[in-house]
Write a protein that holds these residues in place. Structure first.
Motif, mmCIF file in Angstrom:
data_model
loop_
_atom_site.group_PDB
_atom_site.id
_atom_site.type_symbol
_atom_site.label_atom_id
_atom_site.label_comp_id
_atom_site.label_asym_id
_atom_site.label_seq_id
_atom_site.Cartn_x
_atom_site.Cartn_y
_atom_site.Cartn_z
ATOM 1 N N TYR A 288 37.063 37.875 2.655
ATOM 2 C CA TYR A 288 36.425 36.655 3.148
ATOM 3 C C TYR A 288 37.414 35.497 3.192
ATOM 4 O O TYR A 288 38.483 35.547 2.564
ATOM 5 N N GLU A 289 37.043 34.493 3.957
ATOM 6 C CA GLU A 289 37.839 33.272 4.014
ATOM 7 C C GLU A 289 37.182 32.206 3.144
ATOM 8 O O GLU A 289 35.982 31.966 3.235
ATOM 9 N N ARG A 290 37.987 31.599 2.341
ATOM 10 C CA ARG A 290 37.498 30.483 1.529
ATOM 11 C C ARG A 290 37.215 29.289 2.458
ATOM 12 O O ARG A 290 38.049 28.925 3.296
ATOM 13 N N THR A 291 36.027 28.698 2.350
ATOM 14 C CA THR A 291 35.680 27.528 3.153
ATOM 15 C C THR A 291 35.651 26.291 2.261
ATOM 16 O O THR A 291 35.774 26.371 1.034
ATOM 17 N N ARG A 292 35.452 25.135 2.889
ATOM 18 C CA ARG A 292 35.315 23.884 2.147
ATOM 19 C C ARG A 292 34.313 22.995 2.875
ATOM 20 O O ARG A 292 34.033 23.185 4.067
ATOM 21 N N PRO A 293 33.745 22.014 2.170
ATOM 22 C CA PRO A 293 32.770 21.127 2.820
ATOM 23 C C PRO A 293 33.409 20.334 3.949
ATOM 24 O O PRO A 293 34.591 19.985 3.906
ATOM 25 N N ASP A 294 32.582 20.051 4.981
ATOM 26 C CA ASP A 294 33.085 19.261 6.105
ATOM 27 C C ASP A 294 32.584 17.823 6.072
ATOM 28 O O ASP A 294 32.694 17.097 7.052
#
Length: 456
Positions: A288-294
Protein backbone atom coordinates in the motif's frame (compact mmCIF):
# COMPACT_ATOMS: atom_id res chain seq x y z
CA UNK A 1 -60.73 -2.34 -8.83
CA UNK A 2 -61.50 -3.50 -5.28
CA UNK A 3 -58.21 -5.21 -4.40
CA UNK A 4 -54.61 -4.34 -5.27
CA UNK A 5 -52.48 -7.45 -5.64
CA UNK A 6 -48.81 -6.70 -4.93
CA UNK A 7 -45.77 -8.98 -5.13
CA UNK A 8 -42.71 -8.06 -3.09
CA UNK A 9 -39.47 -9.78 -4.07
CA UNK A 10 -37.17 -9.94 -1.04
CA UNK A 11 -38.24 -10.88 2.49
CA UNK A 12 -35.61 -8.91 4.39
CA UNK A 13 -36.30 -5.74 6.39
CA UNK A 14 -36.87 -3.65 3.25
CA UNK A 15 -39.52 -5.99 1.87
CA UNK A 16 -41.27 -6.57 5.19
CA UNK A 17 -41.32 -2.86 6.04
CA UNK A 18 -42.77 -2.09 2.61
CA UNK A 19 -45.52 -4.67 3.10
CA UNK A 20 -46.36 -3.37 6.57
CA UNK A 21 -46.47 0.27 5.46
CA UNK A 22 -48.65 -0.54 2.46
CA UNK A 23 -51.15 -2.45 4.60
CA UNK A 24 -51.35 0.37 7.14
CA UNK A 25 -51.50 3.21 4.59
CA UNK A 26 -54.63 5.21 3.95
CA UNK A 27 -56.12 4.05 0.65
CA UNK A 28 -59.41 3.51 -1.15
CA UNK A 29 -58.96 -0.18 -1.96
CA UNK A 30 -58.03 -3.46 -0.31
CA UNK A 31 -54.52 -4.84 -0.61
CA UNK A 32 -53.24 -8.40 -0.87
CA UNK A 33 -49.48 -8.94 -0.58
CA UNK A 34 -47.30 -11.93 -1.42
CA UNK A 35 -43.70 -11.82 -0.24
CA UNK A 36 -41.18 -13.90 -2.21
CA UNK A 37 -37.62 -14.80 -1.29
CA UNK A 38 -35.06 -17.10 -2.85
CA UNK A 39 -34.05 -18.35 0.62
CA UNK A 40 -36.23 -20.78 2.59
CA UNK A 41 -36.22 -18.47 5.66
CA UNK A 42 -37.18 -14.78 5.85
CA UNK A 43 -35.35 -11.73 7.27
CA UNK A 44 -32.59 -11.39 4.67
CA UNK A 45 -29.43 -9.66 5.88
CA UNK A 46 -30.63 -9.58 9.48
CA UNK A 47 -30.39 -13.37 9.48
CA UNK A 48 -27.52 -13.75 7.02
CA UNK A 49 -25.59 -10.47 7.10
CA UNK A 50 -25.24 -9.60 10.79
CA UNK A 51 -22.51 -11.22 12.88
CA UNK A 52 -23.90 -13.81 15.35
CA UNK A 53 -22.47 -11.91 18.35
CA UNK A 54 -24.75 -8.93 17.64
CA UNK A 55 -27.92 -9.90 19.50
CA UNK A 56 -29.06 -6.26 19.69
CA UNK A 57 -29.29 -6.02 15.90
CA UNK A 58 -30.63 -9.56 15.68
CA UNK A 59 -33.45 -8.28 17.91
CA UNK A 60 -34.81 -6.46 14.86
CA UNK A 61 -36.09 -9.87 13.80
CA UNK A 62 -38.61 -9.69 16.66
CA UNK A 63 -40.19 -6.56 15.17
CA UNK A 64 -40.22 -8.12 11.70
CA UNK A 65 -41.70 -11.33 13.12
CA UNK A 66 -44.61 -9.37 14.59
CA UNK A 67 -45.44 -8.02 11.13
CA UNK A 68 -45.42 -11.45 9.49
CA UNK A 69 -47.22 -13.16 12.35
CA UNK A 70 -50.27 -10.92 11.91
CA UNK A 71 -51.18 -13.27 9.08
CA UNK A 72 -52.11 -10.63 6.49
CA UNK A 73 -48.97 -11.15 4.37
CA UNK A 74 -48.31 -14.42 2.56
CA UNK A 75 -44.72 -15.63 2.49
CA UNK A 76 -43.24 -17.79 -0.28
CA UNK A 77 -39.68 -18.80 0.57
CA UNK A 78 -37.31 -20.82 -1.63
CA UNK A 79 -38.74 -19.09 -4.72
CA UNK A 80 -36.05 -17.68 -7.01
CA UNK A 81 -37.17 -14.72 -9.14
CA UNK A 82 -36.19 -15.22 -12.76
CA UNK A 83 -36.18 -18.99 -12.37
CA UNK A 84 -39.12 -20.24 -10.31
CA UNK A 85 -41.25 -17.20 -11.02
CA UNK A 86 -40.68 -14.68 -13.81
CA UNK A 87 -41.62 -11.10 -14.54
CA UNK A 88 -44.25 -12.33 -17.00
CA UNK A 89 -45.70 -14.52 -14.25
CA UNK A 90 -45.94 -11.54 -11.93
CA UNK A 91 -47.71 -9.52 -14.62
CA UNK A 92 -50.29 -12.29 -14.98
CA UNK A 93 -51.03 -12.46 -11.26
CA UNK A 94 -50.35 -9.01 -9.76
CA UNK A 95 -50.94 -5.33 -10.36
CA UNK A 96 -47.42 -4.34 -9.30
CA UNK A 97 -44.13 -5.65 -7.95
CA UNK A 98 -41.76 -4.08 -5.44
CA UNK A 99 -38.18 -5.29 -5.58
CA UNK A 100 -36.44 -5.34 -2.19
CA UNK A 101 -33.57 -7.65 -3.10
CA UNK A 102 -30.86 -5.66 -1.37
CA UNK A 103 -27.16 -5.79 -2.24
CA UNK A 104 -25.55 -9.06 -1.30
CA UNK A 105 -22.33 -9.33 -3.30
CA UNK A 106 -19.00 -7.63 -2.71
CA UNK A 107 -18.06 -4.42 -4.44
CA UNK A 108 -14.90 -4.75 -6.51
CA UNK A 109 -11.44 -3.64 -5.41
CA UNK A 110 -9.55 -3.21 -8.64
CA UNK A 111 -5.91 -3.68 -7.71
CA UNK A 112 -3.37 -6.19 -9.05
CA UNK A 113 -3.43 -9.56 -7.31
CA UNK A 114 -6.92 -9.23 -5.85
CA UNK A 115 -7.87 -12.55 -7.48
CA UNK A 116 -5.00 -14.55 -5.99
CA UNK A 117 -5.75 -17.65 -3.95
CA UNK A 118 -6.34 -16.50 -0.37
CA UNK A 119 -8.16 -13.32 -1.41
CA UNK A 120 -11.82 -13.18 -0.38
CA UNK A 121 -14.83 -10.91 -0.40
CA UNK A 122 -16.15 -9.94 3.02
CA UNK A 123 -19.75 -10.65 1.95
CA UNK A 124 -18.88 -14.28 1.20
CA UNK A 125 -17.17 -14.68 4.56
CA UNK A 126 -20.12 -13.09 6.37
CA UNK A 127 -22.46 -15.49 4.56
CA UNK A 128 -20.29 -18.39 5.69
CA UNK A 129 -20.17 -17.49 9.37
CA UNK A 130 -23.90 -16.69 9.32
CA UNK A 131 -24.78 -20.12 7.95
CA UNK A 132 -26.03 -19.05 4.53
CA UNK A 133 -27.22 -22.17 2.68
CA UNK A 134 -25.67 -21.17 -0.66
CA UNK A 135 -22.01 -20.95 0.39
CA UNK A 136 -19.65 -23.89 1.06
CA UNK A 137 -19.75 -25.37 4.55
CA UNK A 138 -15.98 -25.09 4.93
CA UNK A 139 -13.83 -21.95 4.87
CA UNK A 140 -10.03 -21.98 4.34
CA UNK A 141 -8.85 -20.55 7.67
CA UNK A 142 -5.15 -21.41 7.37
CA UNK A 143 -3.48 -17.98 7.57
CA UNK A 144 -1.60 -16.72 10.61
CA UNK A 145 -1.56 -13.13 9.36
CA UNK A 146 -4.62 -11.62 7.63
CA UNK A 147 -5.45 -8.24 6.07
CA UNK A 148 -8.93 -6.70 6.04
CA UNK A 149 -9.40 -3.78 3.65
CA UNK A 150 -12.05 -1.26 4.67
CA UNK A 151 -13.01 1.17 7.39
CA UNK A 152 -16.72 0.39 7.81
CA UNK A 153 -18.74 -1.84 10.11
CA UNK A 154 -18.44 -4.88 7.83
CA UNK A 155 -14.65 -4.65 8.09
CA UNK A 156 -15.02 -4.62 11.88
CA UNK A 157 -17.36 -7.64 11.81
CA UNK A 158 -14.92 -9.62 9.68
CA UNK A 159 -11.95 -8.60 11.82
CA UNK A 160 -13.74 -9.40 15.06
CA UNK A 161 -14.86 -12.82 13.89
CA UNK A 162 -11.33 -13.66 12.74
CA UNK A 163 -9.70 -12.52 15.99
CA UNK A 164 -12.31 -13.49 18.58
CA UNK A 165 -11.78 -16.76 20.49
CA UNK A 166 -14.26 -19.26 19.08
CA UNK A 167 -15.38 -20.29 22.58
CA UNK A 168 -16.74 -16.79 23.12
CA UNK A 169 -19.17 -17.37 20.25
CA UNK A 170 -20.74 -20.51 21.71
CA UNK A 171 -23.57 -18.58 23.38
CA UNK A 172 -24.67 -17.23 20.00
CA UNK A 173 -26.48 -18.86 17.07
CA UNK A 174 -23.21 -19.65 15.31
CA UNK A 175 -23.51 -22.87 13.23
CA UNK A 176 -21.45 -25.79 14.49
CA UNK A 177 -19.31 -26.00 11.34
CA UNK A 178 -18.41 -22.31 11.71
CA UNK A 179 -17.44 -22.74 15.35
CA UNK A 180 -15.21 -25.68 14.48
CA UNK A 181 -13.58 -23.78 11.63
CA UNK A 182 -12.86 -20.69 13.72
CA UNK A 183 -11.61 -22.78 16.65
CA UNK A 184 -9.01 -24.44 14.41
CA UNK A 185 -7.86 -21.15 12.88
CA UNK A 186 -4.14 -20.48 13.49
CA UNK A 187 -4.50 -16.70 13.06
CA UNK A 188 -2.34 -14.51 15.30
CA UNK A 189 -2.52 -11.12 13.56
CA UNK A 190 -5.39 -9.31 11.86
CA UNK A 191 -4.48 -6.06 10.08
CA UNK A 192 -7.28 -3.61 9.22
CA UNK A 193 -6.40 -1.00 6.58
CA UNK A 194 -8.22 2.24 5.82
CA UNK A 195 -7.36 4.79 3.14
CA UNK A 196 -8.13 7.83 5.30
CA UNK A 197 -7.51 8.82 8.91
CA UNK A 198 -9.12 7.93 12.24
CA UNK A 199 -11.43 10.97 12.09
CA UNK A 200 -12.87 9.89 8.73
CA UNK A 201 -13.76 6.24 9.43
CA UNK A 202 -17.23 4.86 8.71
CA UNK A 203 -17.41 2.75 11.87
CA UNK A 204 -20.21 3.32 14.34
CA UNK A 205 -19.09 3.81 17.96
CA UNK A 206 -20.92 0.71 19.20
CA UNK A 207 -19.22 -1.55 16.65
CA UNK A 208 -15.84 -0.06 17.45
CA UNK A 209 -16.25 -0.49 21.21
CA UNK A 210 -17.13 -4.17 20.72
CA UNK A 211 -13.85 -4.68 18.96
CA UNK A 212 -11.97 -3.56 22.06
CA UNK A 213 -13.86 -5.98 24.31
CA UNK A 214 -12.38 -9.11 22.77
CA UNK A 215 -10.75 -11.56 25.15
CA UNK A 216 -7.06 -12.35 24.68
CA UNK A 217 -6.67 -9.84 21.82
CA UNK A 218 -4.27 -6.88 21.89
CA UNK A 219 -5.36 -3.72 20.06
CA UNK A 220 -2.38 -2.30 18.17
CA UNK A 221 -2.49 1.32 16.98
CA UNK A 222 0.31 3.42 15.50
CA UNK A 223 1.23 6.88 16.77
CA UNK A 224 1.95 8.21 13.27
CA UNK A 225 -1.76 7.88 12.43
CA UNK A 226 -2.80 10.31 15.17
CA UNK A 227 -0.98 13.44 14.11
CA UNK A 228 -4.27 15.19 13.29
CA UNK A 229 -4.56 18.02 10.79
CA UNK A 230 -6.98 20.92 11.32
CA UNK A 231 -9.79 19.25 9.33
CA UNK A 232 -9.61 16.18 11.56
CA UNK A 233 -9.53 18.30 14.72
CA UNK A 234 -12.59 20.18 13.51
CA UNK A 235 -14.43 16.91 12.74
CA UNK A 236 -13.70 15.62 16.24
CA UNK A 237 -14.81 18.87 17.88
CA UNK A 238 -18.00 19.30 15.85
CA UNK A 239 -19.33 15.75 15.39
CA UNK A 240 -20.35 13.76 18.47
CA UNK A 241 -19.93 10.38 16.76
CA UNK A 242 -16.43 11.25 15.55
CA UNK A 243 -15.61 12.52 19.04
CA UNK A 244 -16.68 9.22 20.62
CA UNK A 245 -14.71 7.21 18.08
CA UNK A 246 -11.62 9.30 18.79
CA UNK A 247 -11.99 8.74 22.55
CA UNK A 248 -12.22 4.99 22.03
CA UNK A 249 -9.12 4.94 19.84
CA UNK A 250 -7.16 7.17 22.23
CA UNK A 251 -7.93 4.82 25.14
CA UNK A 252 -6.69 1.88 23.11
CA UNK A 253 -3.42 3.70 22.45
CA UNK A 254 -2.81 3.76 26.22
CA UNK A 255 -3.42 0.06 26.76
CA UNK A 256 -0.50 -2.22 27.55
CA UNK A 257 0.10 -4.80 24.82
CA UNK A 258 2.18 -7.93 24.44
CA UNK A 259 0.38 -10.52 26.57
CA UNK A 260 -2.45 -11.64 24.27
CA UNK A 261 -2.24 -14.59 21.90
CA UNK A 262 -3.77 -12.55 19.07
CA UNK A 263 -3.28 -8.99 17.86
CA UNK A 264 -5.65 -6.71 15.96
CA UNK A 265 -3.80 -3.91 14.15
CA UNK A 266 -5.56 -0.75 12.94
CA UNK A 267 -3.71 0.94 10.08
CA UNK A 268 -4.90 4.30 8.77
CA UNK A 269 -3.69 6.40 5.80
CA UNK A 270 -3.14 3.28 3.70
CA UNK A 271 -4.19 3.29 0.03
CA UNK A 272 -4.28 -0.24 -1.45
CA UNK A 273 -1.85 -0.78 -4.32
CA UNK A 274 -1.41 -4.51 -4.80
CA UNK A 275 -1.89 -7.96 -3.34
CA UNK A 276 1.49 -9.63 -3.75
CA UNK A 277 1.55 -13.33 -4.57
CA UNK A 278 4.08 -16.07 -4.03
CA UNK A 279 5.39 -18.53 -6.64
CA UNK A 280 2.30 -20.71 -6.17
CA UNK A 281 -0.20 -17.93 -6.89
CA UNK A 282 -1.16 -17.52 -3.24
CA UNK A 283 -1.44 -14.29 -1.27
CA UNK A 284 1.89 -13.42 0.33
CA UNK A 285 1.76 -9.70 1.18
CA UNK A 286 -0.31 -6.52 1.00
CA UNK A 287 1.33 -3.50 -0.60
CA UNK A 288 0.00 0.00 0.00
CA UNK A 289 0.90 3.64 -0.32
CA UNK A 290 1.07 5.74 2.78
CA UNK A 291 -1.31 8.73 2.45
CA UNK A 292 -1.63 11.98 4.38
CA UNK A 293 -4.43 14.46 5.07
CA UNK A 294 -5.15 17.04 2.38
CA UNK A 295 -6.52 19.62 4.89
CA UNK A 296 -10.06 19.17 3.49
CA UNK A 297 -11.03 15.84 5.04
CA UNK A 298 -9.51 13.79 2.23
CA UNK A 299 -6.07 12.32 1.60
CA UNK A 300 -3.28 12.47 -0.96
CA UNK A 301 -0.50 10.01 -1.64
CA UNK A 302 2.94 10.49 -0.13
CA UNK A 303 4.81 8.20 -2.52
CA UNK A 304 5.95 6.03 0.40
CA UNK A 305 5.27 2.36 -0.38
CA UNK A 306 4.90 -0.20 2.41
CA UNK A 307 4.33 -3.93 2.48
CA UNK A 308 2.91 -6.22 5.18
CA UNK A 309 3.37 -10.02 4.95
CA UNK A 310 0.01 -11.84 5.03
CA UNK A 311 -1.44 -15.13 3.83
CA UNK A 312 -5.06 -14.04 3.34
CA UNK A 313 -6.89 -10.82 2.52
CA UNK A 314 -10.54 -9.81 2.82
CA UNK A 315 -11.97 -6.85 0.95
CA UNK A 316 -14.72 -5.08 2.88
CA UNK A 317 -15.15 -2.07 0.62
CA UNK A 318 -18.92 -2.26 0.31
CA UNK A 319 -21.78 -4.34 -1.04
CA UNK A 320 -23.19 -4.21 -4.55
CA UNK A 321 -26.59 -5.04 -6.05
CA UNK A 322 -27.28 -7.75 -8.60
CA UNK A 323 -29.30 -7.43 -11.83
CA UNK A 324 -32.78 -8.93 -12.03
CA UNK A 325 -34.26 -10.64 -15.11
CA UNK A 326 -36.21 -8.21 -17.26
CA UNK A 327 -35.62 -5.22 -14.95
CA UNK A 328 -33.45 -2.19 -15.84
CA UNK A 329 -30.16 -2.17 -13.93
CA UNK A 330 -27.56 0.52 -13.32
CA UNK A 331 -24.27 -1.40 -13.54
CA UNK A 332 -22.25 1.50 -12.19
CA UNK A 333 -24.19 1.92 -8.96
CA UNK A 334 -25.66 -1.57 -8.58
CA UNK A 335 -29.27 -0.38 -8.34
CA UNK A 336 -32.54 -0.37 -10.25
CA UNK A 337 -32.71 3.06 -11.93
CA UNK A 338 -35.57 4.83 -10.14
CA UNK A 339 -37.14 8.06 -9.11
CA UNK A 340 -38.26 7.86 -5.46
CA UNK A 341 -38.72 4.11 -5.85
CA UNK A 342 -40.50 4.19 -9.23
CA UNK A 343 -38.44 2.11 -11.66
CA UNK A 344 -37.18 3.91 -14.76
CA UNK A 345 -35.97 2.70 -18.13
CA UNK A 346 -32.24 3.20 -18.32
CA UNK A 347 -31.33 6.00 -20.68
CA UNK A 348 -34.80 7.40 -21.38
CA UNK A 349 -35.86 7.79 -17.73
CA UNK A 350 -39.38 6.73 -18.70
CA UNK A 351 -41.36 4.98 -15.98
CA UNK A 352 -41.40 1.16 -16.06
CA UNK A 353 -45.08 0.33 -15.49
CA UNK A 354 -45.86 -1.69 -12.38
CA UNK A 355 -42.27 -1.92 -11.13
CA UNK A 356 -40.99 -0.33 -7.91
CA UNK A 357 -37.89 -0.63 -5.71
CA UNK A 358 -37.05 -0.14 -2.05
CA UNK A 359 -34.03 -0.66 0.20
CA UNK A 360 -30.48 -1.10 -1.05
CA UNK A 361 -31.53 -2.13 -4.58
CA UNK A 362 -33.17 1.31 -4.72
CA UNK A 363 -30.53 3.57 -3.15
CA UNK A 364 -27.38 1.50 -2.89
CA UNK A 365 -25.81 -0.12 0.21
CA UNK A 366 -25.70 2.95 2.43
CA UNK A 367 -27.44 3.76 5.69
CA UNK A 368 -28.62 1.62 8.58
CA UNK A 369 -31.72 -0.54 8.83
CA UNK A 370 -33.72 2.41 10.16
CA UNK A 371 -33.28 4.22 6.86
CA UNK A 372 -35.11 1.37 5.18
CA UNK A 373 -38.42 2.42 6.74
CA UNK A 374 -38.34 5.94 5.30
CA UNK A 375 -37.23 4.41 2.01
CA UNK A 376 -40.26 2.15 1.98
CA UNK A 377 -42.65 4.97 2.88
CA UNK A 378 -41.51 6.96 -0.14
CA UNK A 379 -41.92 3.99 -2.48
CA UNK A 380 -45.31 2.96 -1.09
CA UNK A 381 -46.67 6.46 -1.61
CA UNK A 382 -45.99 6.07 -5.32
CA UNK A 383 -47.44 2.55 -5.39
CA UNK A 384 -50.72 3.78 -3.91
CA UNK A 385 -50.93 6.75 -6.26
CA UNK A 386 -49.71 4.89 -9.34
CA UNK A 387 -52.90 3.20 -10.53
CA UNK A 388 -52.40 4.53 -14.03
CA UNK A 389 -49.24 2.47 -14.46
CA UNK A 390 -50.34 -0.73 -12.72
CA UNK A 391 -50.54 -3.96 -14.66
CA UNK A 392 -53.87 -5.60 -15.58
CA UNK A 393 -53.41 -9.18 -14.35
CA UNK A 394 -55.23 -12.01 -16.14
CA UNK A 395 -55.39 -14.24 -13.06
CA UNK A 396 -55.20 -12.14 -9.88
CA UNK A 397 -56.69 -14.74 -7.54
CA UNK A 398 -54.54 -15.73 -4.58
CA UNK A 399 -54.87 -19.42 -5.43
CA UNK A 400 -53.48 -18.89 -8.95
CA UNK A 401 -49.95 -18.26 -7.67
CA UNK A 402 -50.00 -21.38 -5.53
CA UNK A 403 -51.21 -23.42 -8.51
CA UNK A 404 -48.40 -21.96 -10.64
CA UNK A 405 -45.66 -22.88 -8.15
CA UNK A 406 -47.14 -26.32 -7.58
CA UNK A 407 -47.31 -26.96 -11.33
CA UNK A 408 -43.59 -26.21 -11.58
CA UNK A 409 -42.67 -28.41 -8.66
CA UNK A 410 -41.32 -25.49 -6.63
CA UNK A 411 -40.81 -26.57 -3.03
CA UNK A 412 -41.78 -23.24 -1.56
CA UNK A 413 -41.89 -22.58 2.16
CA UNK A 414 -44.56 -20.51 3.89
CA UNK A 415 -44.98 -18.75 7.23
CA UNK A 416 -45.99 -21.94 9.00
CA UNK A 417 -42.87 -23.52 7.54
CA UNK A 418 -40.71 -20.74 8.97
CA UNK A 419 -42.28 -21.38 12.38
CA UNK A 420 -41.36 -25.07 12.02
CA UNK A 421 -37.75 -24.20 11.19
CA UNK A 422 -37.56 -21.53 13.87
CA UNK A 423 -38.78 -23.93 16.57
CA UNK A 424 -36.42 -26.63 15.33
CA UNK A 425 -33.37 -24.32 15.53
CA UNK A 426 -34.36 -23.11 19.00
CA UNK A 427 -34.74 -26.73 20.14
CA UNK A 428 -31.28 -27.54 18.81
CA UNK A 429 -29.81 -24.75 20.91
CA UNK A 430 -31.66 -25.39 24.19
CA UNK A 431 -29.55 -28.32 25.46
CA UNK A 432 -26.45 -26.15 25.08
CA UNK A 433 -27.88 -22.96 26.58
CA UNK A 434 -27.87 -21.25 23.19
CA UNK A 435 -30.56 -19.08 21.58
CA UNK A 436 -30.59 -21.40 18.56
CA UNK A 437 -28.37 -23.46 16.32
CA UNK A 438 -28.92 -22.58 12.69
CA UNK A 439 -29.74 -25.26 10.17
CA UNK A 440 -27.44 -24.60 7.22
CA UNK A 441 -28.12 -27.03 4.32
CA UNK A 442 -30.90 -25.73 2.08
CA UNK A 443 -32.50 -29.13 1.54
CA UNK A 444 -32.67 -29.69 5.29
CA UNK A 445 -34.20 -26.23 5.84
CA UNK A 446 -36.84 -26.99 3.23
CA UNK A 447 -37.64 -30.45 4.57
CA UNK A 448 -38.09 -29.17 8.12
CA UNK A 449 -40.16 -26.21 6.95
CA UNK A 450 -42.45 -28.39 4.86
CA UNK A 451 -42.73 -31.02 7.64
CA UNK A 452 -41.06 -33.58 5.39
CA UNK A 453 -38.53 -34.40 8.09
CA UNK A 454 -39.03 -34.95 11.81
CA UNK A 455 -38.83 -31.79 13.88
CA UNK A 456 -37.09 -32.52 17.18
Amino acid sequence: MTKLRVAIVGAGPAGIYAADILLKAERKFDVSIDLFDRLPAPYGLVRYGVAPDHPRIKGIINALREVLDRGDIRVFGNVDFGKDITLDDLKRHYHAVIFATGAVRDADLNIPGIDLEGSYGAADFVSWFDGHPDVPREWPLTATSVAVIGNGNVALDVSRMLAKPAEDLLSTEIPQNVYEGLKASPVTDVHVFGRRGPAQVKFTPLELRELGELNDVDMILYDEDFEYDEASKTAIASNKQVMVIDKVLQKWRERPVGNASRRLHLHFYARPLEVVGDDNGHVAAFRYERTRPDAEGGVVGTGEIREVPIQAIYRAVGYFGSPLDGIPFDKRHGVIPNREGVALHKGSNDVVPGVYATGWIKRGPVGLIGHTKSDAMETIRHVINGEGSWWNPEAPSEQAVIDLLDSRGVKYTDLEGWHNLDQHEIALGEPHGRARVKVVPRDEMIAISRAEAPVN
